[in-house]
Design a protein around this motif. Structure first.
Motif, mmCIF file in Angstrom:
data_model
loop_
_atom_site.group_PDB
_atom_site.id
_atom_site.type_symbol
_atom_site.label_atom_id
_atom_site.label_comp_id
_atom_site.label_asym_id
_atom_site.label_seq_id
_atom_site.Cartn_x
_atom_site.Cartn_y
_atom_site.Cartn_z
ATOM 1 N N ARG A 1 -1.510 1.323 -5.306
ATOM 2 C CA ARG A 1 -0.226 2.125 -4.953
ATOM 3 C C ARG A 1 0.521 2.459 -6.188
ATOM 4 N N ASP B 1 1.875 6.080 -6.920
ATOM 5 C CA ASP B 1 3.163 6.464 -7.603
ATOM 6 C C ASP B 1 3.339 7.147 -8.618
ATOM 7 N N VAL C 1 4.719 11.130 -2.627
ATOM 8 C CA VAL C 1 3.741 9.636 -2.446
ATOM 9 C C VAL C 1 2.985 9.745 -1.323
ATOM 10 N N ALA D 1 1.968 10.866 -8.303
ATOM 11 C CA ALA D 1 2.868 11.785 -7.455
ATOM 12 C C ALA D 1 3.827 12.162 -8.200
ATOM 13 N N TRP E 1 4.622 1.190 2.266
ATOM 14 C CA TRP E 1 4.717 0.939 0.623
ATOM 15 C C TRP E 1 5.810 -0.114 0.240
#
Ligand code: ADP
Ligand code: ZN
Ligand code: ZN
Length: 681
Positions: free
Chosen positions: A79, A83, A93, A86, A48
């Motif tokens: 991503r 993010d 995540v 989530a 990440w």
């Protein structure tokens, strides 16, 4: 050594942070798939970013086992989408990010993946001339379609609602918008509510774009297919991705357009784990990646409709069906004063029966909708009032006559029908009410010689059964089709000139505030099944057997007037402070004893009182859902409401950690979870 923050799937509700730190000899770019040790296991992870070097690790970091270097990293916008999702749906995540990757990818190591990529890249980039389907030329656009496409072009990035009844040419707009995106070197993502609807749409896209590679993404693919399709999208080799809700997370480096067809459909909301709405995430993703999003529907969700009214979404309207095909005439059949036998209405009231017979005589088809499968919803003993309850659920077991079983539709518990009443021994136990099986049986008596078929979850249990049955209807081998809502969606029945809803009133009295919205959408969609041929449209009808013909919902339906229906519903919602005028989250708790679940929710409610963000939300007392007990587990739920979506988000983020801390004190709690923007209350 480099320190990396890696997203891994951790046990649900583990109270550890979202990312774990590992070390690696190479620098690995964010988005790289890796395999890492976790406890005694080796698990997949996604890099990440770099770990925070300022914080000294409390213990020696474990090393990354390997990186899947053959695979280009997942993009930063992918991503960001994870993010966001989530955080919004209150999940970790790593859990969300990994759960939306193909299972086969999560299992692969670098060597396996390398071999697969080599094989995959050897294939030609697109179908060749002899494998490509015949080209379907684009028709000349109608004025409405041309206006919609012009508006889309002008809009650039942003969200548009494409509002038009079945057959008004929405799909043609998707095709031409996709053509534009492809011509600009971009990829297009098309989301549909059901797997069953993908083959039809796939065929249409394939015929329009013969030189392009099209892949589907849904849960009915084999693990290898799903991985290959995902990889083709991720590598930018597939130009078109067509899929169900999980496809909203497809990695697409050149994304240029997102379409959500039937955007109002509840199946865009995931009902377990991370309960995300693919429709809402599609809108977010469009915003994030600055690409246009088209939400298409004949009956938009009231959330979407309200945003269109406020001008936050562009409203594009296709006012009429293509080719002069009118929508069927809607007839309300008032059941209040109809003759009854021992208080029971006949399956089809006399005028409706006559209308079906008329179709039979003309060689046309009829569709009878009844949203209740099985023979009868309950068996009953007249002597002692015994009813066929489920021992594990607070629900009746449904009588299925075909195999003479009592089946619970909630937990699946099935038993042979008893010979006599289990309580008093009375031999005369009888079915109460009517399901699709019984309707099919009664029709056989009422319409001797007619070819009657039934399509519901029972008749289509075996693989391929639904396709076979639909083909039979299309080929004209069926005169009268009995079905649940399954048949109301998407299928194009050319010879159907009558659709009837046998008993739709239940939704008018449901405790779920969205029930009328769903009923209206279902009936409009069902009406769209009738009269798709222009010559037949004139004598196409939709019948509603109802005890409430004056109800605003049916009155709007008669005029095919979604706007009137939406206005009356929005007015009620505004006065009641319900979505879209407020935001909701539903906290659910489950335990063998209802008291345990209730106690947890009460403690959660008390914990909310000390959360500063709590001032902006209202917590309602815990209540049981419509079916409180399923498979021996008692369920309780608590509604959290706020006038402001960001305020609700801030509250949940501050509140949930306290609940993780609370949980160990509630022995016997099976599980708890929060559902943000719940669809079913
Ligand atoms: P929807 O998606 O709203 O149900 P479709 O795009 O499937 O509508 O259009 C309905 C039918 O009309 C289809 O058979 C389609 O091929 C045809 N059609 C769509 N647009 C046009 C057009 N501009 N000219 C002629 N036929 C069209
Ligand atoms: Zn009895
Ligand atoms: Zn049960």
């Amino acid at each position: 050594m480099h320190r990396l923050a890696i997203a891994v799937e951790m046990p649900q509700h583990a109270a550890i942070g979202a990312l774990l730190d590992y070390e690696s000899e190479q620098t690995l770019p964010a988005g790289t798939l890796v395999r890492v040790p976790l406890g005694k296991r080796e698990v997949p992870g996604i890099v990440w970013g770099a770990a925070d070097e300022a914080v000294a690790p409390a213990h020696a970091l474990r090393a990354v086992i390997e990186a899947l270097e053959g695979l280009p990293p997942l993009s930063s916008s992918w991503r960001t989408l994870i993010d966001f999702a989530a955080a919004y749906y209150q999940r970790q995540v790593g859990e969300l990010g990994l759960s939306v990757l193909p299972p086969e990818l999560r299992r692969s190591d670098d060597r396996q993946l390398g071999r697969r990529l080599t094989r995959l890249l050897r294939e030609p980039p697109a179908p060749t001339a002899d494998t490509a389907p015949p080209l379907a030329a684009a028709p000349a656009l109608t004025d409405d379609q041309a206006a919609a496409l012009a508006a889309l072009q002008q809009m650039g990035a942003g969200t548009a609602l494409l509002h038009g009844v079945t057959g008004s040419g929405k799909t043609e707009v998707y095709l031409q918008a996709a053509a534009r995106a492809l011509a600009a070197g971009r990829q297009a993502l098309v989301l549909v509510p059901e797997i069953n609807l993908t083959p039809q749409l796939e065929a249409r896209f394939a015929a329009r774009f013969p030189g392009r590679r099209l892949v589907s993404l849904h849960s009915a693919l084999t693990p290898a297919q799903r991985l290959n399709h995902w990889l083709l999208a991720h590598l930018g080799r597939a130009d078109l991705v067509l899929g169900t809700r999980l496809a909203v997370f497809a990695s697409m480096p050149r994304l240029g357009l997102i379409v959500v067809d039937e955007e109002h459909d509840p199946s865009f909301k995931q009902q377990e784990g991370a309960r995300y709405s693919a429709r809402d995430l599609a809108v977010y993703r469009g915003h994030l990646e600055k690409v246009p999003v088209i939400l298409g529907s004949a009956t938009p969700s009231l959330e979407t409709w309200q945003r269109a009214l406020e001008g936050r979404y562009h409203r594009l309207t296709l006012a009429a069906r293509i080719g002069q095909g009118a929508m069927p005439r809607v007839r309300l059949l008032d059941t209040a004063n109809l003759p009854r036998t021992r208080g029971v209405l006949p399956a089809l009231a006399a005028p409706l029966l006559a209308a079906v017979q008329e179709r039979l005589a003309r060689g046309e088809q009829s569709l009878l909708l009844l949203n209740r499968r099985g023979y009868a919803p309950v068996l009953h003993c007249h002597h002692c009032q015994w009813k066929s309850g489920c021992p594990h659920c607070s629900a009746w077991r449904v009588f299925h006559k075909a195999d003479r079983t009592l089946r619970c539709h909630h937990c699946g518990f099935t038993e042979a029908v008893p010979r006599a009443c289990p309580d008093c021994g009375n031999l005369d136990i009888a079915p109460l009410g009517r399901g699709t099986e019984k309707l099919e049986e009664q029709l056989a008596e009422l319409l001797p010689g007619a070819r009657i078929a039934r399509i519901d979850a029972d008749s289509t249990r075996h693989q391929g059964a639904l396709e076979r049955q639909l083909t039979a209807v299309h080929e004209g081998e069926v005169d009268v089709l009995v079905g649940t809502q399954m048949v109301a969606k998407g299928h194009d029945f050319r010879r159907m000139t009558l659709v009837a809803a046998i008993n739709p009133d239940g939704a008018l009295y449901s405790s779920d505030f969205r029930a009328p919205e769903r009923l209206f959408a279902l009936l409009m969609q069902a009406a769209g099944r009738a009269g798709r041929d222009a010559q037949q449209a004139a004598r196409s009808e939709m019948w509603i057997q109802t005890a409430n013909p004056q109800h605003a919902l049916y009155q709007a339906l008669v005029k095919h007037d979604f706007e009137a229906f939406a206005a009356s519903q929005l007015d009620e919602r505004r006065r009641a402070g319900l979505p879209p005028f407020s935001s909701l989250a539903l906290m659910r708790a489950e335990a063998r004893e209802a008291a345990v679940a209730t106690a947890f929710l009460q403690a959660a409610s008390e914990a909310a009182a000390v959360v500063p963000e709590g001032a902006a939300v209202t917590l309602y007392p815990p209540v049981p859902p419509a079916v409180p007990r399923v498979a021996g587990i008692e369920r309780m739920q608590m509604l959290v409401e706020s006038a402001s979506r960001p305020a609700l988000q801030r509250f949940l983020a501050a509140w949930l950690p306290a609940l993780h801390a609370l949980r160990p004190r509630h022995k016997g709690l099976a599980r708890w979870a929060v559902d943000v923007d719940p669809l079913a209350i």
